[in-house]
Design a protein around this motif. Sequence first.
Motif, mmCIF file in Angstrom:
data_model
loop_
_atom_site.group_PDB
_atom_site.id
_atom_site.type_symbol
_atom_site.label_atom_id
_atom_site.label_comp_id
_atom_site.label_asym_id
_atom_site.label_seq_id
_atom_site.Cartn_x
_atom_site.Cartn_y
_atom_site.Cartn_z
ATOM 1 N N ILE A 204 0.727 -6.011 2.045
ATOM 2 C CA ILE A 204 1.829 -5.599 2.917
ATOM 3 C C ILE A 204 2.948 -4.966 2.088
ATOM 4 C CG2 ILE A 204 3.649 -6.438 4.447
ATOM 5 C CD1 ILE A 204 1.687 -8.577 5.432
ATOM 6 N N MET A 205 3.275 -5.596 0.953
ATOM 7 C CA MET A 205 4.288 -5.029 0.069
ATOM 8 C C MET A 205 3.845 -3.671 -0.462
ATOM 9 S SD MET A 205 5.707 -8.254 -2.174
ATOM 10 C CE MET A 205 6.656 -9.577 -1.417
ATOM 11 N N GLY A 206 2.567 -3.536 -0.760
ATOM 12 C CA GLY A 206 2.039 -2.264 -1.249
ATOM 13 C C GLY A 206 2.187 -1.156 -0.220
ATOM 14 N N LEU A 207 1.920 -1.478 1.040
ATOM 15 C CA LEU A 207 2.061 -0.485 2.111
ATOM 16 C C LEU A 207 3.505 -0.014 2.224
ATOM 17 C CD1 LEU A 207 0.896 1.076 4.507
ATOM 18 C CD2 LEU A 207 1.287 -0.953 5.921
ATOM 19 N N LEU A 208 4.443 -0.975 2.192
ATOM 20 C CA LEU A 208 5.853 -0.611 2.265
ATOM 21 C C LEU A 208 6.289 0.161 1.027
ATOM 22 C CD1 LEU A 208 7.234 -3.980 3.708
ATOM 23 C CD2 LEU A 208 6.902 -1.829 4.928
ATOM 24 N N LEU A 209 5.702 -0.163 -0.123
ATOM 25 C CA LEU A 209 6.051 0.529 -1.360
ATOM 26 C C LEU A 209 5.577 1.982 -1.329
ATOM 27 C CD1 LEU A 209 7.525 -0.188 -3.932
ATOM 28 C CD2 LEU A 209 5.342 -0.701 -5.005
ATOM 29 N N VAL A 210 4.407 2.225 -0.757
ATOM 30 C CA VAL A 210 3.917 3.606 -0.608
ATOM 31 C C VAL A 210 4.869 4.401 0.276
ATOM 32 C CG1 VAL A 210 2.075 5.025 0.375
ATOM 33 C CG2 VAL A 210 1.496 3.047 -1.036
ATOM 34 N N ALA A 211 5.363 3.761 1.350
ATOM 35 C CA ALA A 211 6.331 4.432 2.227
ATOM 36 C C ALA A 211 7.617 4.755 1.463
ATOM 37 C CB ALA A 211 6.631 3.562 3.444
ATOM 38 N N LEU A 212 8.083 3.809 0.621
ATOM 39 C CA LEU A 212 9.266 4.063 -0.193
ATOM 40 C C LEU A 212 9.027 5.201 -1.182
ATOM 41 C CD1 LEU A 212 10.461 0.417 -0.973
ATOM 42 C CD2 LEU A 212 11.709 2.123 0.343
#
Length: 230
Positions: A204-212
């Motif tokens: 989940i953190m990885g998905l948000l990090l890709v968005a960032l």
Amino acid sequence: MLDWTNPAAAALNEIRSAPIVRFSVLALSSIFFLVDPFAAIPSFLAITQSVDPVRRKRMARKAAITCFIVLTSFALAGQLIFRMFGITLPAFEIAGGLILLLIGLDMLEAKRSPTQEAHGDTEEGAAKEDAGIVPLGIPMLAGPGAISSVMVLVGQAPSMWRWEMGAVLGSIGITCFVSYLVLAGAGRVKTVLGETGIRILVRIMGLLLVALAMQFFVNGLTDLGVISKP
């Protein structure tokens, strides 16, 4: 006619739309996702498997303090580094976005990026008398991704004494404090979340990090004039 407008909801929406709130949320989320203490739990437990609980907490504290010192140092020296090497903020935003993208893609596979934890770091740390500073503090917590994110965020502040700098430093402090709590109680956290829970959280953190990372790309291209500002 009755007025169904909720003053509290309107006030809350106004607070959420405030620049300081949006920037603070961006700073805290990007720094915390890149430090990612939950993904460091397996390595931390492997490194500290032969030590007593008191010494384990001491190593967790030393790792968190090291992370705080490193990230704060780059936050305070960020604009000086930009001027010294002639680096523009848009260029660093694009470079930082690329680093974030690579780390985020690795996190989507529930694994640590080589920029955060190189091959052999865990074994080397386990062989050390005290691994709190290296490799736990740096690069496992304060890795290139977290450092670049801090410098990009600081670069958006017009001056060193603006509220943006306070938001970045506050985000670093909160992240390091939470990291200490997570690592100090790593055994209990792993028991509660389990291997599957930790992997899901990292994804989940990885998905948000890709968005960032994509947002950093967009900001850099916008500042360069390649794409128009929305």
